[in-house]
Design an enzyme around this catalytic site. Structure first.
Site: not given
Ligand code: T1G
Length: 709
Positions: A110, A130
């Protein structure tokens, strides 16, 4: 400048860097930092344009999901507050070019959409995932994305949640340029080219929004497909509603509608459950008594014993991860069959566009076969996948102990047998571990990693890390009968039979669970895996059952009649050549006869009771597993069921679901079932304790009972 966002100058181009490890989430301070940097840049006359990049391995991976938990748990008031900052980026008088590497997901994409130009590294991924969290884009994505890529593509990206590669994104206009060489250098050069040109704001682009007439059938078809594909879920339909609002309302009104739909999803039980699953899947890798810096052993080569269904699937998983693998089987014909099945599965993946033929050839070159142990001397890991009997497992492990180098990891793919008993046949029990893959191994994400009494911490740490390399969710479990997944599944499939004995039609049992959200009904799962498998396990362990415990008999009867399920064309259902199921008119008559013999009085059973008895049987056994320490956290059990047993993520897993319903209510129902159905429903001590103390499974955590000596 904040410590999360800084900017520097490349002569006349500003470079704004977001630095919020590990994934540059849009945590509080990040959107504000970007806007603050842009305000300073506006006032710097020497700067013509700005490039926005992420530090580290990725661009922005989205909003900070932890902030959502603070909102929905009431710790914090207000909203996610990202959209106003994106409007300021878009209103920048100087062009803002986003340079994407790694992931631009959710709020990250976004932000990119609000920028005036988007460039990316060829292997960058862009997506709106999402829906995997039970929500929709909430920072203008449902309004800007259709303006950039059209409504059909926007619907697909927002309802599937699947990311697209930058090269593909460039083809449909989401990316303005793919940078093959150094990303920042390329982005700065691009910025210099567009500096001074008229700025196009995404929110003012309406040329791809179609017309009411042309859009109506698209939205109708999208809703119909979402209802079928995402049965019972609300977020995909909400995303479609928001995108439709973009075609009917002004940008501002569309954003208001998006916000309304976003918060309705965010505060839903479905989203809370899916966000729980997101963090639970990441928590499983944290083992209290195995610190992060525990030494990991090198795994550069793998050998597999047994070329059957599981052996072949595991070989594909290893080859897909780039590992050379040798598959051994005493029977050359079995080896040929095994390799033929692997080739057939890979050809299916080519047909589905998952792999190219070159990629398949590369993987097949990594897989070698053997009829003896000659090639086992130097492998780093062996995974045994032979027939599920203890004598055969012991024989194989004794041989592996003789031929494998010291330091090799000896793993068993057993799904029920005692790892300590297998390890005791070797001179190196510390090197023995369970790696329980789920069928089909090349598809199912779950890997139960079974800790034996003597398994060394380095071996466990190595297997936890290997699980990620293999693209699996590795969950550490203790060595009890059936480990965690199958131990809970036993009362679940037993209860399904009891429900049929008491009067529910098999179809009604399965339909109740499928309507509730399970991927497949318990009886149909039995037919898929083979009714003889559970039959053999029931026979082998009958002596361990609680005295006076009721025993299910219907599946035994079916097996004794040769009805083993899909593989014999008949089980609970009848199957055609394509293995499509249909009700079998013979079943009601057979069941009625067998039940009459047993003297059980039948009665009408409502779907609600079916679901409660099925799901609460999982919860009760799960509670026992936690109190005995065979699982570290309730979230681990939820991760196992969501990734290995078709449990709907939007219900969070059995233990989270119990918390959602209320542990006290679950306990009271279990007590009623105990009264009515006997000792098998004896409530677990932990369930009773939590019900009486007002506790929840989410907070229950216990260090693994079995510390290695
Ligand atoms: N927020 C907070 N923590 C996050 C995070 C996030 N978005 N993404 C990852 N982490 C933390 C995770 O918990 C872990 O923590 C560490 O980072 C490494 O992650 C406004 C509403 C990016 C593909 O859904 O899919 O945006 O365990 O082990 O395998 O409209 O993380 O080490 O303490 O998964 O390399 C949308 C979510 C949010 C993507 C990387 N975004 N993340 O994978 O590492 S909603 C997502 C992932 C949003 C807007 C809307 C994956 C990754 P810890 P990991 P990875």
């Amino acid at each position: 400048m904040t410590d999360l966002v800084r900017w520097t100058k490349e002569q006349d181009i500003a470079v704004i860097t977001i630095d919020n490890p590990p994934v540059n989430a849009l945590s509080p301070g990040v959107p504000e930092g970007i806007v603050a940097a842009l305000e300073q840049i506006q006032n710097d006359g020497s700067v013509k344009a700005a490039v926005l990049v992420g530090a580290g391995k990725t661009f922005i991976a989205g909003a900070d999901i932890r902030e959502f938990v603070k909102l929905t748990s009431g710790q914090q008031q207000g909203d996610i507050g990202i959209l106003p900052h994106l409007l300021k980026i878009e209103d920048s008088a100087k062009p803002v070019i986003v340079a994407i590497h790694g992931n631009a997901l959710g709020g990250g994409l976004e932000v990119a959409q609000a920028c005036h130009y988007r460039v990316a590294a060829a292997d960058a991924q862009l997506g709106q995932p999402e829906v995997n969290l039970g929500i929709i884009p909430g920072a203008g994505g449902t309004q800007r994305l259709p303006r950039l890529v059209g409504i059909e593509r926007a619907i697909e990206m927002c309802t599937t949640g699947k990311p697209v590669k930058a090269i593909e994104a460039a083809q449909f206009g989401l990316i303005d340029r793919v940078i093959e060489a150094d990303l920042l250098t390329g982005a700065v050069a691009f910025a210099r080219q567009v500096a001074g040109k008229p700025i196009r704001k995404t929110r003012e682009r309406n040329d791809k929004l179609g017309s009411a007439d042309s859009n109506a059938p698209v939205f109708a078809a999208a809703r119909e497909s979402a209802r079928q594909k995402y049965r019972g879920m609300i977020c995909q339909l909400a995303a479609i509603d928001a995108i439709e609002a973009a075609t009917k309302l002004s940008f501002e009104q569309g954003c208001t509608e998006e916000a309304r739909l976003f918060y309705r999803c965010l505060y839903s039980d479905q989203s809370k459950a899916q966000i729980h699953v997101f963090f639970a899947e990441r928590e499983v890798s944290k083992i209290p008594d195995i610190p992060k810096d525990t030494a990991v052993m090198p795994v550069h080569s793998v050998a597999i014993v047994g070329a059957g269904t599981m052996g072949g699937g595991i070989a594909m998983v290893c080859a897909n991860a780039g590992l050379p693998v040798v598959v051994k089987d005493t029977d050359p014909a079995a080896l040929d069959r095994g390799i033929a099945t692997i080739e057939k599965n890979y050809q299916m993946s080519v047909k589905r566009g998952r792999f190219t033929q070159e990629q398949v050839d590369e993987r097949m070159r990594r897989i070698r076969t053997a009829v003896d142990y000659d090639d086992f001397a130097n492998v780093d890991m062996v995974i045994e996948a032979v027939f599920e009997t203890m004598p055969l497992k012991k024989q194989v492990f004794a041989e592996l102990d003789r031929v494998c180098k010291r330091g090799a990891i000896l793993a068993s793919n057993t799904s029920t047998l005692n790892i300590d008993e297998i390890a005791a046949t070797t001179s190196r029990p510390e090197a023995v571990i369970g790696l329980h893959f789920f069928s089909p191994a090349n598809v199912m994400r779950l890997l139960e990693i079974v800790r034996g009494r003597r398994t060394a911490k380095e071996v466990i740490a190595t297997c936890m890390q290997l699980a990620r390399r293999l693209g699996k969710v590795g969950v550490l479990v203790g060595n009890c009968r059936g480990f965690v997944g199958n131990r809970m599944f036993l009362p679940y499939i037993r209860e399904a039979q009891f429900l049929v004995e008491e009067g529910a039609a098999p179809e009604a049992v399965d339909r109740a669970l499928v309507d509730w959200g399970m991927a497949m009904g318990p009886l149909a799962v039995g037919d898929l895996g083979g009714l003889d498998v559970a039959y053999r396990i029931r026979k082998e362990y009958r002596h361990l059952e609680k005295p006076g415990a009721r025993q299910p008999f219907l599946e035994d009867r079916l097996v004794e009649k040769g009805r083993l399920g899909q593989k014999t064309g008949a089980g609970w259902y009848r199957y055609d050549a394509e293995r499509r199921a249909s009700s079998d008119p013979e079943i009601p008559a057979m069941v009625e006869g067998w039940v009459r013999e047993s003297g059980i009085r039948q009665r009408p059973i409502a779907a609600e009771e079916i679901v409660e008895r099925e799901i609460y049987s999982l919860v009760n056994e799960g509670a026992r597993i936690l109190e005995e320490g065979y699982a570290l956290r309730a979230g681990d059990i939820d991760t196992i069921y969501v990734n290995g047993y078709g449990f709907p993520a939007y219900r969070g897993g059995p233990m989270w679901y119990a918390d959602t319903v209320g542990v006290k209510q679950v306990y009271e129902r279990v007590c009623e079932f105990h009264q009515r159905h006997g000792v098998l429903w004896e409530p677990a001590r932990l369930l009773k304790e939590l019900a009486e103390s007002g506790g929840t499974f989410a907070h229950f955590q216990r260090v693994a009972a079995q510390a290695s000596d």
